[in-house]
Design a protein around this motif. Structure first.
Motif: not given
Length: 167
Positions: A13, A16, A67-68
């Motif tokens: 995240w 990201y 969503k990860i």
């Protein structure tokens, strides 16, 4: 005696968030805050945009939640008065042009027809986007990629092809 190294890797995240920063942080009208943990399994970051039309366009093309695995990442996009902005309702090419106008990695939006088929292209300048990312495959730990690839991975697009300038 050899010194032991403490090796820790950033979770995905953070990658990201760094990719979002790489796409937009060079735009002088866009200010991206750090990723923070909001609660267990939930992270968030804020994007402050000095131009209301640009903020609305960015809200339309950048997912507000990603969503990860079991982790959720929330993006909050605020306009010039640090107010929440509406989702822009314009043609996709216009949204991308507005969202990236003034950004030095962006070149232009073009449309082209091949017989009965029409295509829209968001063209980025020919340069490598590089940022530190705990990447063990790179000697310096950097992520190395093209803006077009990052945009294709992160942004919502129904009728836009992301590509790199040939010039």
């Amino acid at each position: 005696m050899e010194k032991e190294m403490d090796v820790r890797l950033s979770p995905p995240w953070y990658t990201y968030h760094r990719k979002v920063m790489a796409l937009f942080m060079r735009d002088p009208q866009v200010h991206i805050r750090d990723l923070t943990e909001l609660s267990e399994g939930k992270y968030g970051y804020m994007i402050l945009v000095d131009n209301k039309a640009k903020a609305e366009a960015m809200k339309a093309i950048l997912p507000q939640e990603v969503k990860i695995g079991n982790i959720a990442i929330q993006a909050t996009i605020l306009g010039p008065d640090e107010n929440n902005v509406e989702l822009a309702k314009r043609e996709e090419t216009e949204l991308y042009n507005t969202a990236f106008s003034g950004n030095p990695i962006f070149e232009k939006i073009l449309s082209r027809s091949y017989g009965p088929f029409g295509y829209n292209y968001c063209i980025f300048k020919k340069e490598v986007i590089q940022f530190w990312n705990d990447d063990l495959s790179d000697y310096s730990g950097n992520y190395n990629g093209l803006a077009a690839d990052i945009a294709g991975e992160l942004l919502k697009s129904e009728h836009i092809c992301f590509c790199t300038s040939a010039e």
